[in-house]
Design an enzyme around this catalytic site. Structure first.
Site, PDB file in Angstrom:
ATOM      1  N   GLY A 141     -29.341  12.429 -18.148  1.00  0.00           N
ATOM      2  CA  GLY A 141     -30.105  13.481 -17.479  1.00  0.00           C
ATOM      3  C   GLY A 141     -29.796  13.650 -16.010  1.00  0.00           C
ATOM      4  N   SER A 142     -28.576  13.258 -15.582  1.00  0.00           N
ATOM      5  CA  SER A 142     -28.277  13.451 -14.156  1.00  0.00           C
ATOM      6  C   SER A 142     -28.161  14.943 -13.829  1.00  0.00           C
ATOM      7  CB  SER A 142     -27.018  12.689 -13.746  1.00  0.00           C
ATOM      8  OG  SER A 142     -25.864  13.248 -14.315  1.00  0.00           O
TER       9      SER A 142
ATOM     10  N   MET B 200     -25.818  16.924 -26.890  1.00  0.00           N
ATOM     11  CA  MET B 200     -24.637  16.597 -27.689  1.00  0.00           C
ATOM     12  C   MET B 200     -24.789  16.992 -29.157  1.00  0.00           C
ATOM     13  SD  MET B 200     -22.895  15.566 -25.190  1.00  0.00           S
ATOM     14  CE  MET B 200     -21.412  14.763 -25.756  1.00  0.00           C
ATOM     15  N   ARG B 201     -25.391  18.164 -29.404  1.00  0.00           N
ATOM     16  CA  ARG B 201     -25.491  18.684 -30.768  1.00  0.00           C
ATOM     17  C   ARG B 201     -24.969  20.105 -30.774  1.00  0.00           C
ATOM     18  NH1 ARG B 201     -26.475  15.669 -35.000  1.00  0.00           N
ATOM     19  NH2 ARG B 201     -27.489  17.391 -36.064  1.00  0.00           N
TER      20      ARG B 201
ATOM     21  N   ASN C  62     -24.237  26.284 -21.061  1.00  0.00           N
ATOM     22  CA  ASN C  62     -23.872  24.893 -21.314  1.00  0.00           C
ATOM     23  C   ASN C  62     -22.950  24.404 -20.199  1.00  0.00           C
ATOM     24  OD1 ASN C  62     -23.423  22.438 -22.889  1.00  0.00           O
ATOM     25  ND2 ASN C  62     -21.390  23.247 -23.349  1.00  0.00           N
TER      26      ASN C  62
ATOM     27  N   HIS D 104     -19.887  21.776 -19.471  1.00  0.00           N
ATOM     28  CA  HIS D 104     -18.895  20.976 -20.192  1.00  0.00           C
ATOM     29  C   HIS D 104     -18.004  20.248 -19.175  1.00  0.00           C
ATOM     30  CE1 HIS D 104     -16.353  19.672 -23.426  1.00  0.00           C
ATOM     31  NE2 HIS D 104     -15.309  20.017 -22.694  1.00  0.00           N
TER      32      HIS D 104
ATOM     33  N   ASP E 282     -18.074  25.102 -27.345  1.00  0.00           N
ATOM     34  CA  ASP E 282     -17.437  25.110 -26.020  1.00  0.00           C
ATOM     35  C   ASP E 282     -16.527  26.328 -25.839  1.00  0.00           C
ATOM     36  OD1 ASP E 282     -18.695  22.686 -25.520  1.00  0.00           O
ATOM     37  OD2 ASP E 282     -16.998  21.505 -26.213  1.00  0.00           O
TER      38      ASP E 282
HETATM   39  C1  GAR Z   1     -22.217  15.561 -18.643  1.00  0.00           C
HETATM   40  O1  GAR Z   1     -20.981  15.098 -18.173  1.00  0.00           O
HETATM   41  C2  GAR Z   1     -22.027  16.822 -19.455  1.00  0.00           C
HETATM   42  O2  GAR Z   1     -21.038  17.666 -18.957  1.00  0.00           O
HETATM   43  C3  GAR Z   1     -21.631  16.243 -20.785  1.00  0.00           C
HETATM   44  O3  GAR Z   1     -22.502  15.171 -20.967  1.00  0.00           O
HETATM   45  C4  GAR Z   1     -22.794  14.607 -19.687  1.00  0.00           C
HETATM   46  C5  GAR Z   1     -24.284  14.463 -19.556  1.00  0.00           C
HETATM   47  O4  GAR Z   1     -24.613  13.760 -18.403  1.00  0.00           O
HETATM   48  N1  GAR Z   1     -21.733  17.216 -21.836  1.00  0.00           N
HETATM   49  C6  GAR Z   1     -20.858  17.293 -22.833  1.00  0.00           C
HETATM   50  O5  GAR Z   1     -19.928  16.527 -22.975  1.00  0.00           O
HETATM   51  C7  GAR Z   1     -21.120  18.422 -23.809  1.00  0.00           C
HETATM   52  N2  GAR Z   1     -19.966  18.618 -24.639  1.00  0.00           N
HETATM   53  P1  GAR Z   1     -26.106  13.764 -17.868  1.00  0.00           P
HETATM   54  O6  GAR Z   1     -27.000  13.425 -19.052  1.00  0.00           O
HETATM   55  O7  GAR Z   1     -26.132  12.672 -16.835  1.00  0.00           O
HETATM   56  O8  GAR Z   1     -26.414  15.111 -17.301  1.00  0.00           O
END
Ligand code: GAR
Length: 223
Positions: free
Chosen positions: A13-14, A91-92, A108, A110, A146
């Site tokens: 969740g950053s 991630m779904r 979204n 990515h 994506d």
């Molecule tokens: C982030 O790097 C985001 O871009 C990625 O998950 C991470 C979540 O970090 N998303 C994907 O890979 C989607 N395909 P966070 O929970 O610290 O925000």
């Protein structure tokens, strides 16, 4: 006008935190009406609750199929009053049930420069490939993973010694800048989708360099 948004999360969740901070600073004309996670243990839920934001876990395994899970998410989002959806590390894959519920209102983030390195491991795949530049993309969500029209991208250098973690950290710093900026453009009605292209009304200079990253469209005051 303040746009009520739902934020979908699965992990730390950053990016959610970056959104919360920009709301609190007054830069972002949005209100986080709901945080939804498919993972009950996601740190993102704790971050939201610590800030007094409603945060709900809907474990996807509780539903018979993806469409049923998505219908439950749509119901929760509608009940919250949110009018747009931000996927911040969710991630779904979303089904048409979800996508058609919020047309042109789902974005979204990515961790790669799409269309390169789509999928669940954008940072790792780019590092392993040996690219010299990678980055982050915010895009509208369509029915292909994506794939939807690009709102903003930030490019960062990648080095031979990078792995998923080191490259991912460099990318994440830019994610935290471009995601809130994209939400602000959405919230203030400045984005229009024309086929694969996204047009930003009243964009600034054609490019901007931010902490060694090339960001386009350029970040504005407060982001
Ligand atoms: C982030 O790097 C985001 O871009 C990625 O998950 C991470 C979540 O970090 N998303 C994907 O890979 C989607 N395909 P966070 O929970 O610290 O925000």
């Amino acid at each position: 006008m303040t746009l009520p948004i739902a934020v979908l999360v699965s992990g730390s969740g950053s990016n959610l935190q970056a959104l919360i901070e920009r709301v609190e600073s007054g830069a972002l004309d949005a209100r986080i009406a709901l945080v939804l996670s498919n993972k009950p243990e996601a740190l993102a839920l704790e971050r939201a609750r610590a800030c007094g934001i409603k945060a709900v876990a809907l474990p996807h395994a509780d539903y018979p199929d993806r469409a049923a899970f998505d219908a439950a998410m749509v119901a929760a989002i509608r009940q919250s009053g949110a009018e747009a959806v931000v996927m911040a590390g969710f991630m779904r894959l979303l089904t048409p049930v979800f996508i058609h519920a919020f047309p042109g209102r789902i974005i979204n983030i990515h961790p790669a420069l799409l269309p390169s390195f789509a999928g669940a491991h954008g940072q790792r795949d780019a590092a392993n490939y040996g690219v010299a530049i990678s980055g982050a993309t915010v895009h509208f969500v369509d029915e292909i993973m994506d794939h939807g029209p690009v709102v903003i991208q930030a490019a960062v250098p990648a080095y031979p010694d990078d792995d998923a973690a080191s490259l991912g950290e460099r990318i994440l710093a830019m994610e935290h800048r471009i995601l809130p900026q994209a939400v602000q453009w959405l919230a203030t009605g400045r984005l229009s989708i024309e086929g694969r292209k996204v047009r930003l009304r009243d964009a600034g200079l054609p490019k901007a360099v931010v902490e060694g990253a090339l960001v386009n469209p350029p970040l504005e005051q407060g982001f």
